[in-house]
Motif scaffolding. Structure first.
Motif, short mmCIF file in Angstrom:
data_model
loop_
_atom_site.label_atom_id
_atom_site.label_comp_id
_atom_site.label_asym_id
_atom_site.label_seq_id
_atom_site.Cartn_x
_atom_site.Cartn_y
_atom_site.Cartn_z
N ASP A 31 0.81 -1.23 0.00
CA ASP A 31 0.00 0.00 0.00
C ASP A 31 0.84 1.27 0.00
N LYS A 32 2.05 1.18 0.52
CA LYS A 32 2.94 2.33 0.56
C LYS A 32 3.87 2.37 -0.65
N PHE A 79 10.93 2.20 -3.12
CA PHE A 79 9.60 2.72 -3.35
C PHE A 79 9.39 2.81 -4.86
#
Length: 82
Positions: A31-32, A79
């Motif tokens: 989710d991040k 990320f």
């Protein structure tokens, strides 16, 4: 439709190995938008990709700011930028 999405994100000019690594990272991101390189490397889309090609593609994606280190450079966490 896929090509239009590639254009929007800036993937249309990337070599196929870089696209494949980016797609695999997107598939496993939490989710991040956090992924670990070991999880990405074991995705079926990358099954035939050699280890050196995977790491070259990963490095190029970091240089292009499509993946960003999420911790110390050696811990394998990134990320996914979308």
């Amino acid at each position: 439709m896929l090509w239009q999405m590639e254009v929007e994100v800036g993937l249309e000019t990337l070599p196929q190995p870089q696209k494949d690594v980016y797609y695999a990272a997107c598939l496993v991101a939490d989710d991040k938008q956090l992924v670990h390189s070991d999880v990405v490397k074991h995705q079926p889309i990358l099954a035939l990709m050699s280890r050196p090609t995977f790491y070259r593609a990963l490095k190029s994606l970091v240089e292009k700011n499509l993946l960003v280190h999420a911790g110390p450079h050696q811990d394998g966490r990134y990320f996914v930028k979308r």
